[in-house]
Design an enzyme around this catalytic site. Structure first.
Site, PDB file in Angstrom:
ATOM      1  CE1 TYR A  35      19.034  -3.356  -9.934  1.00 52.60           C
ATOM      2  CE2 TYR A  35      17.693  -5.201  -9.183  1.00 52.60           C
ATOM      3  CZ  TYR A  35      18.771  -4.711  -9.891  1.00 52.60           C
ATOM      4  OH  TYR A  35      19.598  -5.584 -10.553  1.00 52.60           O
ATOM      5  CG  ASP A  94      13.919  -4.217 -16.415  1.00 48.87           C
ATOM      6  OD1 ASP A  94      14.816  -4.783 -17.051  1.00 48.87           O
ATOM      7  OD2 ASP A  94      14.047  -3.873 -15.225  1.00 48.87           O
ATOM      8  NE  ARG A 114      18.021  -9.046 -18.973  1.00 50.73           N
ATOM      9  CZ  ARG A 114      18.939  -8.344 -18.304  1.00 50.73           C
ATOM     10  NH1 ARG A 114      20.155  -8.256 -18.763  1.00 50.73           N
ATOM     11  NH2 ARG A 114      18.609  -7.733 -17.199  1.00 50.73           N
ATOM     12  NE  ARG A 172      22.520  -4.483 -23.690  1.00 51.78           N
ATOM     13  CZ  ARG A 172      23.005  -3.991 -22.556  1.00 51.78           C
ATOM     14  NH1 ARG A 172      23.586  -2.806 -22.534  1.00 51.78           N
ATOM     15  NH2 ARG A 172      22.945  -4.680 -21.436  1.00 51.78           N
ATOM     16  NE  ARG A 198      18.960  -0.361 -25.476  1.00 52.30           N
ATOM     17  CZ  ARG A 198      19.414   0.811 -25.081  1.00 52.30           C
ATOM     18  NH1 ARG A 198      19.816   1.694 -25.996  1.00 52.30           N
ATOM     19  NH2 ARG A 198      19.471   1.121 -23.801  1.00 52.30           N
TER      20      ARG A 198
END
Ligand code: CP3
Length: 358
Positions: free
Chosen positions: A156, A79, A29, A33, A42
């Site tokens: 998921y 992702d 990562r 952010r 973004r």
């Protein structure tokens, strides 16, 4: 397509367990952010998926951390949930809640309908991003492609999003093991095709994220996670010689399984911080490189504490690896968080390079 020669090959050399001048470092990562420039891109794109499906924006955010820090690898901005999305589950991200699927897998009937997506028709945007990033990197550092593990993607797909206890996916495995194996089989075929397509598009190393393997009992881990990681490691064509794209199997909570993972035929295993790197060296016995494994929370600490923990991890590897620093790729034991300070990342990377100079 011909590419510029690689200017920094420390990461690929370490994955091959060849000598390097310093231990290479990248961070899971590393694009995200915590960087104000990421938040700006973004906001401009409107959503995470708008960014991930636009090759120029995906390239821009991939390169952002490399403009700030002397990282030794870039990782494709995308992702792990692109595969289930391409299978028709309808991925979207709800602010503050993480990923959600509109049409999760409810049972064996849904599983019977699943098919391997087409890598160009359904996932061409990922390959376009890989090609763009590889070109723009211009040989600065190698590019890592990635996928979720079959078990982690199944989590998921069945839970419909994140989960605390994984009750739905574990129940499906316990009540309908045949259907679960069909699900994992189709997803494994897709993962192998996806990683091969990323390599063909220019990815120079490949990482599989088994984020949720560690929630399984030993019996269930062997049957529902490890078996499919073994299939990926044995069936995925990674090429030969200097063109070979090494395969890294990362898993959270995989300390007990490092020996088995080293025997899969993967080139490297990624460990979390619940095991000392010296112990990881002993468990993997020189069969693979090891990547890891600083507790990500260390990045909230003051610089002296970050430096101390970096030195401790580097030396633990050396001591368990017969006095040699080779065969180690420095990373966190899991991904970075949005509220981390970019300056701390600089401290960490400089410490890795300074303390590991040969
Ligand atoms: O490492 C990198 O810099 C490359 C990009 C990358 C992302 N996701 C970008 C992303 C990678 C390698 C992933 C993998 C991923 N995605 C995993 C496996 C690794 C892990 O962390 O265990 C998992 C489980 C996911 C699923 C996922 N995607 C979650 C749980 C979330 C929500 C996280 C959150 O904090 O909201 C995502 C979205 C996501 N993927 C973000 C990023 C940068 C945040 C999206 C945003 O900008 O809001």
């Amino acid at each position: 397509m011909s590419h510029a020669p690689l200017k920094n090959d420390r990461f690929l050399r370490a994955l091959r367990r060849e000598p390097v001048d310093r231990t290479p470092v990248w961070l899971m990562r590393q694009a995200g952010r915590y960087l104000p420039e990421y938040r700006a891109t973004r906001a401009q794109a409107g959503s995470f998926m708008a960014m991930a499906t636009n090759p120029d924006l995906a390239c821009e955010v991939t390169l952002q951390p490399l403009r700030r820090f002397p990282l030794d690898a870039a990782i494709l901005f995308s992702d792990i949930l692109t595969i289930p999305d391409a299978m028709g589950l309808g991925l979207h991200f709800i602010q503050g809640e993480g990923p959600k699927f509109e049409r999760p897998i409810a049972g064996p009937d849904d599983i019977a309908r699943l098919a391997v997506p087409d890598m160009e028709d359904d996932l061409g945007y990922v390959m376009a991003a890989v090609r763009t990033i590889r070109r723009e990197l211009d040989g600065q550092v190698p590019l890592i492609g990635f996928s979720g593990s079959p078990w982690t993607l199944a989590c998921y797909m069945v839970e419909g999003g994140g989960s605390k206890d994984f009750a739905k996916v574990k129940s499906l495995a316990l009540n309908h093991p045949d259907a679960m194996h069909r699900l994992l089989g189709v997803v494994t075929d897709a993962v192998i095709a996806y990683l091969a397509a990323q390599r063909a598009a220019g990815a120079q190393a490949l990482q599989v994220f088994d984020t949720w393997g560690g929630v399984l009992s030993p019996t269930m881990y062997r049957e529902f996670s490890l078996r499919y990681l073994q299939r990926i490691a044995s069936e995925l064509d990674r090429g030969h010689g200097d063109d070979r794209a090494p395969l890294i199997l990362f898993g959270k909570g995989n300390a007990a399984w490092l020996g088995e993972l080293a025997d899969t035929g993967a080139d490297a295993v990624g460990a979390d911080w619940l095991v000392d790197l010296g112990e990881a060296a002993r468990r993997t016995g020189g069969k693979v490189a090891v990547q890891g494994n600083l507790d990500p929370v260390t990045l909230y600490a003051r610089p002296e504490a970050i430096q101390r923990e970096v030195r401790r991890a580097l030396d633990s590897w050396r001591d368990g690896n017969g006095g040699s620093r080779e065969g180690h790729v420095f990373n966190l034991g899991h991904g970075m968080s949005p509220d981390m300070d970019p300056d701390s990342v600089g401290v960490l990377i400089d410490a890795v390079h300074a303390f590991s100079a040969r």
